[in-house]
Design a protein around this motif. Sequence first.
Motif, PDB file in Angstrom:
ATOM      1  N   TRP A 137      -7.625   2.244   4.757  1.00  0.00           N
ATOM      2  CA  TRP A 137      -7.370   1.416   3.590  1.00  0.00           C
ATOM      3  C   TRP A 137      -8.362   0.262   3.497  1.00  0.00           C
ATOM      4  CZ3 TRP A 137      -3.049   3.034   0.789  1.00  0.00           C
ATOM      5  CH2 TRP A 137      -2.152   3.867   1.466  1.00  0.00           C
ATOM      6  N   LYS A 143      -4.307   7.316   7.472  1.00  0.00           N
ATOM      7  CA  LYS A 143      -4.983   6.866   6.264  1.00  0.00           C
ATOM      8  C   LYS A 143      -5.799   5.609   6.540  1.00  0.00           C
ATOM      9  CE  LYS A 143      -1.824   8.875   2.855  1.00  0.00           C
ATOM     10  NZ  LYS A 143      -2.818   9.768   2.212  1.00  0.00           N
ATOM     11  N   LEU A 149       0.846  -1.187   0.000  1.00  0.00           N
ATOM     12  CA  LEU A 149       0.000   0.000   0.000  1.00  0.00           C
ATOM     13  C   LEU A 149       0.883   1.239   0.000  1.00  0.00           C
ATOM     14  CD1 LEU A 149      -2.598  -1.121   2.717  1.00  0.00           C
ATOM     15  CD2 LEU A 149      -2.439  -1.769   0.302  1.00  0.00           C
ATOM     16  N   GLU A 202      -6.463   3.073  -1.059  1.00  0.00           N
ATOM     17  CA  GLU A 202      -6.701   4.058  -0.008  1.00  0.00           C
ATOM     18  C   GLU A 202      -8.148   4.521  -0.066  1.00  0.00           C
ATOM     19  OE1 GLU A 202      -5.421   8.648   1.021  1.00  0.00           O
ATOM     20  OE2 GLU A 202      -3.999   7.376  -0.077  1.00  0.00           O
TER      21      GLU A 202
END
Length: 692
Positions: free
Chosen positions: A645, A643, A610, A652
């Motif tokens: 995910w 963030k 990621l 994202e």
Amino acid sequence: MLCCVNPDCQKPLNPDKNNYCHSCKAELIPLLGGRYRPTQVLSDEGGFGRTYLAKDVHKLNECCVVKQFAPKLQGTGPLTKAVELFKQEASRLQELAEHPQIPTLLAYFEQNSYLFLVQQFIDGQNLLKECETRGTYNETEIRQLLLDLLPVLKFIHQRGVIHRDIKPQNIIRRHSDGRLVLIDFGASKVLTATVQTKMGTVIGSHGYTALEQMQDGKAYPASDLFSLGATCFHLLTGVRPSQLWIKQGYGWVASWRQYLTNPGRNEISVSIELGEVLDKLLQLEIQKRYQSADEVITDLTSQLSPLSSVPPTILTPTFTATAANKGSVSSKINIKLKSQLLLGSSILALGLGGVWYFQTRPHTISEYSPSIPEPLSEPIQSQKSKSVSENYFLPKPLKGHYSDVNSVAFSSDGTTLGSASDDKTIKLWNLASGQEIRTLKGHSNWIWTVGFSPDSKTLASGSADMKIKLWNLETGKLIRTLEGHSDGITSVAFSPDGKTLASGSASKDMKIKLWKLETGKLIRTLEGHINGVPSVVFSPDGKTLASGSWDKTIKLWNVETGKLIRTLEGNAESILSVAFAPDGVTLASGSRDKTIKLWNVKTGKLIHTLKGHNDKVNSVAFLPSKSSDGVTLISGSSDKTIKFWNPVTGKEIRTLETGSGYIYAVAISPDGQTIAGGGSGENILKIWQMIN
């Protein structure tokens, strides 16, 4: 370009092709010590040596600092003695470099009748330039500076070292985590003083240097504390003590308050309490001055009110560090050592690095994300996403700590929040009321990690004092202290059955230990990592332990046998955090290389990488499986964001901006409805309530 290392050379920069210096005609040395290429002069000690920026050709041209010691001594006897002293002091500096706010010693050697010391390059801005760029500091920032640097001074003073030259130029705010790093001391300074004492040379800077050091050339811990007080005065007022010293010697010290009001700007506000601390730091007579860093810390943490007299402050972007991803001492022990460490617990207590203040407006989140039922027979990739309604995060500060909060964790029953701080205390908070329940004291150094037992009756804490403490949450009493690590405790985690505690330690130790909670006895020690272990976590079934290390690897261990199952490799930089998904098959890791990786622990295969953060990923966490249908994977980074995910797709979903500073620690409540954050600044501890 290549630098001539003749300390008397007036124009040392040369084209790469030159064999001899175009200025002084001395033979150029392309590689010092066979690996360090000098490229730029950073400072000049007037013919007695220089400090160079260099590139380590054995480490992909990584930047480093080379300090040259060039004593002009007659005869072989004095030179031999100088070399002997140099090696002794370099060894001492190597010991000091174990502290994360002191540059790491990389090498020391003799070449061409010169002595060289190679240290880690600190990517950041010194406080003199920072003050010139952003303006003077306020009281909150001065207190933060003191509480950040005083433990460093305590560390070096306990080892018999006096810095001798503390001033804004010798304090760097490291870009990677916002921590203050003390530079420019050690072998060359001590040797310079030793060799030149007969000539009457004093090591120090006019205005910042204590009277006894200027008059007699003798320095004590209290001498460094005077210099720290003068540094605070400079940053608070914008007036350089060196300029005042030229005009009136030490006359300014007794009347420093008059400089709080400068023409053309408003009066600077300083509380009575901080004023008294500065008064005692700036005492001319050493007997009347603070004698130790601990004395100053005690006054700052016990005599001052909880910033009630200090106006609220939001740190400007120029005050906080900018994004960077250099390998620093933090890669050895980001304690603060903090700082970037995953300060783990079984309830997703996660450590992050840097400075963080919290925005007062709520953040909105509305996207699609997976919810993982428990248990699962298949890896997380097979789960389907489903929508969640729009959520609002309502922030609430928790007041009580006087220094940075390094770790936060929720109890398993979701009623209590624990927070650990540089002020050497742990605080327990009632989540319903937001009120402090009690303060736990007992550690003698920073506390880096806390975690609750599954039955919510016991709290474990790990500290830079190399000790783990177990606390009775009902009474607040210490149950026992676990000792055995040879470096600070960077992470603790309870097994799901509450019978075993795992602990990871920093780079001097590099070991993982498993402890029997009932007796406090050591079960076994797991060895295999070649650097510190900032993160340990049990799988949901308690059969596997995952450890993330600064050696760039993750290791999976059989808890029952202590045998290594496999090693997961693929990150370009240190692993800072690991977390199991509720399915027990998927493991997430956050790294200094700015990525998050998802692994299948059964096969050891990489599922997803990621990408989206602009700086190192200090923390990763999966929402508890029984929580509401929230986002499954959360990450925190030194790029000042959290963030969200979708681990199925690796995409994202949402970014939560945390403000103009970094985050030290976040934790998620068992029901997934509350996020706690710890850091530094005005609001060093805060909870966000999620409202669907």
